[in-house]
Scaffold this motif. Structure first.
Motif, short mmCIF file in Angstrom:
data_model
loop_
_atom_site.label_atom_id
_atom_site.label_comp_id
_atom_site.label_asym_id
_atom_site.label_seq_id
_atom_site.Cartn_x
_atom_site.Cartn_y
_atom_site.Cartn_z
N LEU A 190 0.83 -1.21 0.00
CA LEU A 190 0.00 0.00 0.00
C LEU A 190 0.87 1.26 0.00
N SER A 191 1.97 1.21 0.74
CA SER A 191 2.89 2.36 0.78
C SER A 191 3.50 2.63 -0.58
N CYS A 192 3.92 1.56 -1.28
CA CYS A 192 4.50 1.73 -2.61
C CYS A 192 3.48 2.34 -3.57
N PHE A 193 2.23 1.90 -3.47
CA PHE A 193 1.18 2.41 -4.34
C PHE A 193 0.88 3.87 -4.02
N PHE A 194 0.70 4.18 -2.74
CA PHE A 194 0.33 5.53 -2.33
C PHE A 194 1.46 6.53 -2.57
N SER A 195 2.71 6.12 -2.35
CA SER A 195 3.85 7.03 -2.49
C SER A 195 3.96 7.59 -3.89
N THR A 196 3.45 6.86 -4.88
CA THR A 196 3.52 7.32 -6.26
C THR A 196 2.72 8.59 -6.47
N PHE A 197 1.71 8.81 -5.65
CA PHE A 197 0.85 9.99 -5.80
C PHE A 197 1.32 11.17 -4.93
N THR A 198 2.45 11.02 -4.27
CA THR A 198 3.01 12.12 -3.48
C THR A 198 4.08 12.83 -4.30
N ASP A 199 4.33 14.07 -3.94
CA ASP A 199 5.33 14.85 -4.67
C ASP A 199 5.91 15.90 -3.72
N SER A 200 6.85 16.65 -4.20
CA SER A 200 7.49 17.68 -3.38
C SER A 200 7.84 18.89 -4.24
N TYR A 201 8.02 20.00 -3.58
CA TYR A 201 8.46 21.21 -4.25
C TYR A 201 9.25 22.07 -3.27
N LYS A 202 10.01 23.01 -3.80
CA LYS A 202 10.75 23.95 -2.98
C LYS A 202 10.17 25.34 -3.17
N ASP A 203 9.92 26.01 -2.05
CA ASP A 203 9.37 27.36 -2.14
C ASP A 203 10.48 28.35 -2.44
N ASP A 204 10.12 29.62 -2.44
CA ASP A 204 11.09 30.66 -2.79
C ASP A 204 12.24 30.76 -1.81
N GLN A 205 12.04 30.26 -0.59
CA GLN A 205 13.11 30.28 0.42
C GLN A 205 13.94 28.99 0.39
N GLY A 206 13.64 28.08 -0.52
CA GLY A 206 14.39 26.84 -0.62
C GLY A 206 13.92 25.75 0.32
N ASN A 207 12.78 25.96 1.00
CA ASN A 207 12.26 24.95 1.90
C ASN A 207 11.52 23.86 1.13
N LEU A 208 11.76 22.61 1.48
CA LEU A 208 11.14 21.49 0.79
C LEU A 208 9.80 21.16 1.42
N HIS A 209 8.77 21.01 0.59
CA HIS A 209 7.43 20.69 1.06
C HIS A 209 6.93 19.43 0.35
N TYR A 210 6.30 18.54 1.12
CA TYR A 210 5.72 17.33 0.56
C TYR A 210 4.20 17.44 0.57
N GLY A 211 3.58 16.76 -0.36
CA GLY A 211 2.13 16.75 -0.41
C GLY A 211 1.63 15.67 -1.35
N ILE A 212 0.34 15.72 -1.65
CA ILE A 212 -0.30 14.72 -2.49
C ILE A 212 -0.80 15.39 -3.76
N ALA A 213 -0.47 14.77 -4.89
CA ALA A 213 -0.98 15.28 -6.16
C ALA A 213 -2.47 14.97 -6.27
N THR A 214 -3.23 15.93 -6.74
CA THR A 214 -4.67 15.76 -6.89
C THR A 214 -5.07 16.10 -8.33
N PHE A 215 -6.36 15.90 -8.63
CA PHE A 215 -6.84 16.24 -9.97
C PHE A 215 -6.87 17.75 -10.19
N LYS A 216 -6.80 18.53 -9.12
CA LYS A 216 -6.82 19.98 -9.23
C LYS A 216 -5.44 20.60 -9.11
N GLY A 217 -4.47 19.84 -8.60
CA GLY A 217 -3.13 20.39 -8.43
C GLY A 217 -2.34 19.66 -7.37
N PHE A 218 -2.19 20.31 -6.21
CA PHE A 218 -1.31 19.79 -5.18
C PHE A 218 -1.89 20.11 -3.80
N TRP A 219 -1.86 19.14 -2.88
CA TRP A 219 -2.39 19.37 -1.54
C TRP A 219 -1.54 18.64 -0.51
#
Length: 201
Positions: A63-92
């Motif tokens: 289940l973890s392998c399956f779910f992890s595929t739908f997670t992603d990350s980005y860095k904000d303007d200050q270089g901080n790394l944020h994790y979240g879940i990809a959705t049909f509307k964008g990112f949460w």
């Protein structure tokens, strides 16, 4: 001599196939499974209790392998790394500080067909690796190792080749929970600074 060379070649193909498969999975989940599986299966000498806990571990990691595929990350303007879940509307969720994410286009993080292909393929890859693990084989189906030895050696390279083909067609650009940070690895290998996140597939 020829038989030894053939055996070494088969073993090499098996380990190469396993290595290719493991790269497609979240490293934390793979480590967690490989660490606990020998304990829960009692190194292959299973009781009914061992089988129950080993099955639970298999289900949770799959289940973890399956779910992890739908997670992603980005860095904000200050270089901080944020994790979240990809959705049909964008990112949460996005950052709690809206001002730090004004330059991020979250529409590029939307779920697409490739994400579901990656999730399904990751689950299959994990199943192949875990079900062909020596402790799992000895615990649940010990006769399989002797009767289907050729299949056990051939399956990982075959699945690895199929997975590589699919990931070439649908390249995985997400770097979610459990996966290596693409920007960090690129920076360390090239000696350059951080790169902007590429559009997600």
């Amino acid at each position: 001599m020829a038989s030894q060379t053939s055996g070494s070649s088969n073993a090499s193909k098996t380990f190469t196939g396993l290595g290719n498969l493991i790269r497609l999975l979240p490293t934390g989940t793979v480590f967690f499974y490989q660490f606990l599986n020998p304990i829960l299966t009692n190194n292959g000498s299973c009781s009914s209790t061992n089988k129950i806990f080993s099955s639970l571990l298999f289900a949770l990691c799959g289940l973890s392998c399956f779910f992890s595929t739908f997670t992603d990350s980005y860095k904000d303007d200050q270089g901080n790394l944020h994790y979240g879940i990809a959705t049909f509307k964008g990112f949460w969720p996005t950052s709690s500080d809206p001002s730090s994410t004004t330059s991020i286009d979250f529409s590029s993080y939307k779920l697409q067909l490739g994400d579901f292909i990656h999730a399904f393929l990751s689950l299959i890859v994990f199943c192949v690796l875990s079900l062909l693990d020596s402790n799992t084989v000895h615990c649940f189906y010990p006769s399989f190792e002797s009767s289907q030895k050729a299949l056990m050696m051939a399956l990982p390279p075959v699945i690895g080749s199929v997975a590589a083909t699919v990931f070439t067609t649908f390249p995985m650009k997400r770097r979610g929970i459990g996966y290596a940070d693409k920007n960090s690895s690129s920076s360390s290998s090239s000696g350059q600074g951080q790169q902007n996140p590429a559009p997600k597939v």
